[in-house]
Design a protein around this motif. Sequence first.
Motif, PDB file in Angstrom:
ATOM      1  N   PHE A 101       0.866  -1.179   0.000  1.00 32.42           N
ATOM      2  CA  PHE A 101       0.000   0.000   0.000  1.00 32.42           C
ATOM      3  C   PHE A 101       0.907   1.234   0.000  1.00 32.42           C
ATOM      4  CE2 PHE A 101      -3.423   2.692   0.348  1.00 32.42           C
ATOM      5  CZ  PHE A 101      -3.541   3.379   1.543  1.00 32.42           C
ATOM      6  N   LEU A 102       0.812   2.038  -1.059  1.00 35.01           N
ATOM      7  CA  LEU A 102       1.704   3.201  -1.172  1.00 35.01           C
ATOM      8  C   LEU A 102       1.115   4.417  -0.484  1.00 35.01           C
ATOM      9  CD1 LEU A 102       2.724   2.788  -4.943  1.00 35.01           C
ATOM     10  CD2 LEU A 102       3.948   1.986  -2.902  1.00 35.01           C
ATOM     11  N   GLY A 103      -0.214   4.389  -0.244  1.00 37.37           N
ATOM     12  CA  GLY A 103      -0.801   5.539   0.455  1.00 37.37           C
ATOM     13  C   GLY A 103      -2.099   6.008  -0.181  1.00 37.37           C
ATOM     14  N   LYS A 104      -2.681   7.011   0.475  1.00 37.56           N
ATOM     15  CA  LYS A 104      -3.983   7.511   0.032  1.00 37.56           C
ATOM     16  C   LYS A 104      -3.886   9.009  -0.209  1.00 37.56           C
ATOM     17  CE  LYS A 104      -5.470   8.656   4.656  1.00 37.56           C
ATOM     18  NZ  LYS A 104      -5.547  10.143   4.609  1.00 37.56           N
ATOM     19  N   SER A 105      -4.800   9.497  -1.037  1.00 33.00           N
ATOM     20  CA  SER A 105      -4.895  10.963  -1.189  1.00 33.00           C
ATOM     21  C   SER A 105      -6.347  11.286  -1.470  1.00 33.00           C
ATOM     22  CB  SER A 105      -4.013  11.427  -2.355  1.00 33.00           C
ATOM     23  OG  SER A 105      -4.425  10.784  -3.552  1.00 33.00           O
ATOM     24  N   SER A 106      -6.757  12.430  -0.990  1.00 39.24           N
ATOM     25  CA  SER A 106      -8.136  12.844  -1.302  1.00 39.24           C
ATOM     26  C   SER A 106      -8.065  14.153  -2.073  1.00 39.24           C
ATOM     27  CB  SER A 106      -8.961  13.082  -0.042  1.00 39.24           C
ATOM     28  OG  SER A 106      -8.289  12.646   1.082  1.00 39.24           O
ATOM     29  N   SER A 107      -9.101  14.353  -2.880  1.00 39.14           N
ATOM     30  CA  SER A 107      -9.100  15.595  -3.655  1.00 39.14           C
ATOM     31  C   SER A 107     -10.535  16.009  -3.927  1.00 39.14           C
ATOM     32  CB  SER A 107      -8.385  15.361  -4.989  1.00 39.14           C
ATOM     33  OG  SER A 107      -9.085  14.337  -5.696  1.00 39.14           O
ATOM     34  N   GLU A 108     -10.686  17.236  -4.360  1.00 39.44           N
ATOM     35  CA  GLU A 108     -12.001  17.726  -4.762  1.00 39.44           C
ATOM     36  C   GLU A 108     -12.356  17.051  -6.085  1.00 39.44           C
ATOM     37  OE1 GLU A 108     -12.916  19.241  -1.669  1.00 39.44           O
ATOM     38  OE2 GLU A 108     -14.231  19.833  -3.336  1.00 39.44           O
ATOM     39  N   ALA A 109     -13.557  16.484  -6.169  1.00 33.02           N
ATOM     40  CA  ALA A 109     -13.912  15.819  -7.449  1.00 33.02           C
ATOM     41  C   ALA A 109     -14.903  16.698  -8.212  1.00 33.02           C
ATOM     42  CB  ALA A 109     -14.534  14.462  -7.156  1.00 33.02           C
TER      43      ALA A 109
END
Length: 307
Positions: A101-109
């Motif tokens: 698991f390299l990681g997570k990111s969140s963004s405005e969609a």
Amino acid sequence: PSVSVQDGIIEASLPSGESVTVYLYGATVTSWKSNGQEQLFMSKTAHLDGSKPIRGGIPLVFPTDANPKLCIWQVFGPPPKNHATSSLPQHGFARNSTWEFLGKSSSEAGKGDVAVKLDFGLSHAMLSEEFRKAWPHEFGLVYSVTLTKDALRTSLQVTNEGKENFEFQVLMHTYLAVEDIANVRVKNLESKTYIDKVRNASTHTESSPALAITEETDRVYQGLDPATPIVVSSASDDQPLFSITREALTDVVVWNPWIEKAKGLSDFGPDEAYKNMICVEAGSVSAWQTLEAGDSWEGGQSIKSRL
Ligand code: TA6
């Protein structure tokens, strides 16, 4: 968005309730819930312990879709001579290797929606001895699973980290959950060429604007415009159940094992579950992608559900 990592299982969910679950084993998406409903099929007898590829969700097929043991090469044309994939298991090693698991990111969609993206990695050094020997090319894979309110996107980036070119195929072996296969139609395949793996890999042209599944079906539709959605719809009210667009993947495999094959698969259960699934698989499998040393390639799919 919230993301949990526990025992090799990553779960992400959005404030609006959608969720996705990914097993590090095979970087296999095993669940995608939206509108409070499970959108992916999972066999009740699937192996979830890493003992064999998971029968359901979205197994990732790389570096080959062919099954050398069944001499299925004639389906996709003979491999380049002494092809490296010829000693790999069916559908390659990606789905039965443990990823990281390299990681997570969140963004405005957009429209105030958020997106959560989960990244997974696999490289040559992480493979088993058997797979490293069978496919001796240095490579890096980054597989991204992105959840938004109305879609699930999966995309794969392949990097050739070696000194020689290599060929590969890729397929996102998506098991979609349906209530009753008899009420399902697949649209936007009309007039497309397909290889029928149930009829000795013969080549045909699709004549139906809305393909019904009434027997074992295993077809590789080729040369499709990735931006034209493949729509899985309900025959009774012509409502779309799923709409799948792709990027850089111009083939789509439609598969349903039907009665006999379902019985014959030990990890496909219960036997009647063929009525509750259809595989619509975005891929690049009718030819071999050549990746030059140092180059990268990316391709993916975006599935909207219950539109
Ligand atoms: O993608 C269709 C297909 O290749 C079928 O021919 C059938 O073999 C199916 O995948 C399941 O393959 P698996 O290796 O997961 O048992």
